[in-house]
Design a protein around this motif. Sequence first.
Motif, PDB file in Angstrom:
ATOM      1  N   ASN A 257       1.397  11.006   1.802  1.00 28.81           N
ATOM      2  CA  ASN A 257       1.510   9.906   0.885  1.00 28.81           C
ATOM      3  C   ASN A 257       1.790   9.931  -0.371  1.00 28.81           C
ATOM      4  O   ASN A 257       1.489  10.951  -1.098  1.00 28.81           O
ATOM      5  N   TYR A 273       3.572   5.331   2.495  1.00 26.06           N
ATOM      6  CA  TYR A 273       2.513   5.318   3.379  1.00 26.06           C
ATOM      7  C   TYR A 273       3.127   6.263   4.789  1.00 26.06           C
ATOM      8  O   TYR A 273       2.972   5.823   5.800  1.00 26.06           O
ATOM      9  N   GLU A 276       0.499   7.149   7.830  1.00 29.53           N
ATOM     10  CA  GLU A 276       0.306   6.022   8.269  1.00 29.53           C
ATOM     11  C   GLU A 276       1.402   5.658   9.286  1.00 29.53           C
ATOM     12  O   GLU A 276       1.417   5.305  10.579  1.00 29.53           O
ATOM     13  N   GLN A 292      -3.940   2.381   5.407  1.00 30.14           N
ATOM     14  CA  GLN A 292      -4.193   3.503   4.738  1.00 30.14           C
ATOM     15  C   GLN A 292      -5.719   4.005   4.646  1.00 30.14           C
ATOM     16  O   GLN A 292      -5.758   5.390   4.797  1.00 30.14           O
TER      17      GLN A 292
END
Length: 338
Positions: A257, A273, A276, A292
Amino acid sequence: MVNDRAPGYGSLLAEVREAGLLRRRHGYYVAVITANLAVFAGAWVGFAFLGDTWWQLLIAALLAVVFAQLAFVGHDAGHKQIFRTRRPNDAVGVVHGGLVGMSYQWWIDGHNRHHANPNHEEHDPDLDIPALAFTSRQVRIKQGFLRWMAKNQAFLFFPLLTLEGLNLHISGIRAVWRGETKMRRLEGVLLTAHFAGYLTAVFLVLSPGLAVTFVVVHQALWGVYMGCSFAPNHKGMPTMTGRPVDFLHRQVLTSRNVRGGRVADFVLGGLNYQIEHHLFPNMPRPHLRRAQPIVERYCRRHEIPYVQTGLLHSYRQVLGHLHQLGAPLRAADHARGL
């Protein structure tokens, strides 16, 4: 396809679903698509009004940003983040691919294979780039000019990104020509219209030298933008060989990330992200920010390494990894006095 039976993944999925983070966000995407198309049209109107002047290079830079933002929407459509069913997502994706001059169907096929096996040395097409080496094995098999490139790849990385836009164009044209896309005729028409309209406008309004400069600047900046958006996600993270581990660990361990708040959210199109996104590829972009902390807490609780860093530091990690891989080649040449 997401493996709901992967160890530990089911409870995380249930928590995310209970939080409502897998619901579609039609209003968000209507706003984003409308804004992108407005800026896209405005840029070309500005191009027409400016005429034959070097100030057009500002329009070229603006279009590089707009092309990337349009490509981000195509990316989201490819993951069914906009609509629940494939057909309307594909319609959005194919149109956006046509706007930027690339084959949506070709790109999403390779991208889905990447998602299935991220950073897998044998199965991830994003690791199969002849000009670069991402693993020790890839370094060892390089020969001739490609060996020289691998040896110096950390220094060549950003210059090579200037060619990424051209690569997307050529790869899309090749895929359509060979019939490697599901919508060959439609994408063929859209790509033909894109290049005919783009080149006609540029060479009709600008003098030949300025027209060529405009195209080079626009395509180079777009390529750098796209490359800089995708490179921090997996490069420099652990690679895998042989049989993949379970879905949860496969996605988290190979992804990184990027911090940066809402500015990074916009600039990177939600790709910051990445953990995710890989765990929930059909999650709408605006929900990734909310997912997140849920995912991070879950990973910490189960002692799964969760990597998150700043944007500049992510590039340092990428370049450091590439430079380290090239070290044996540099050492071998030094020993031979080269």
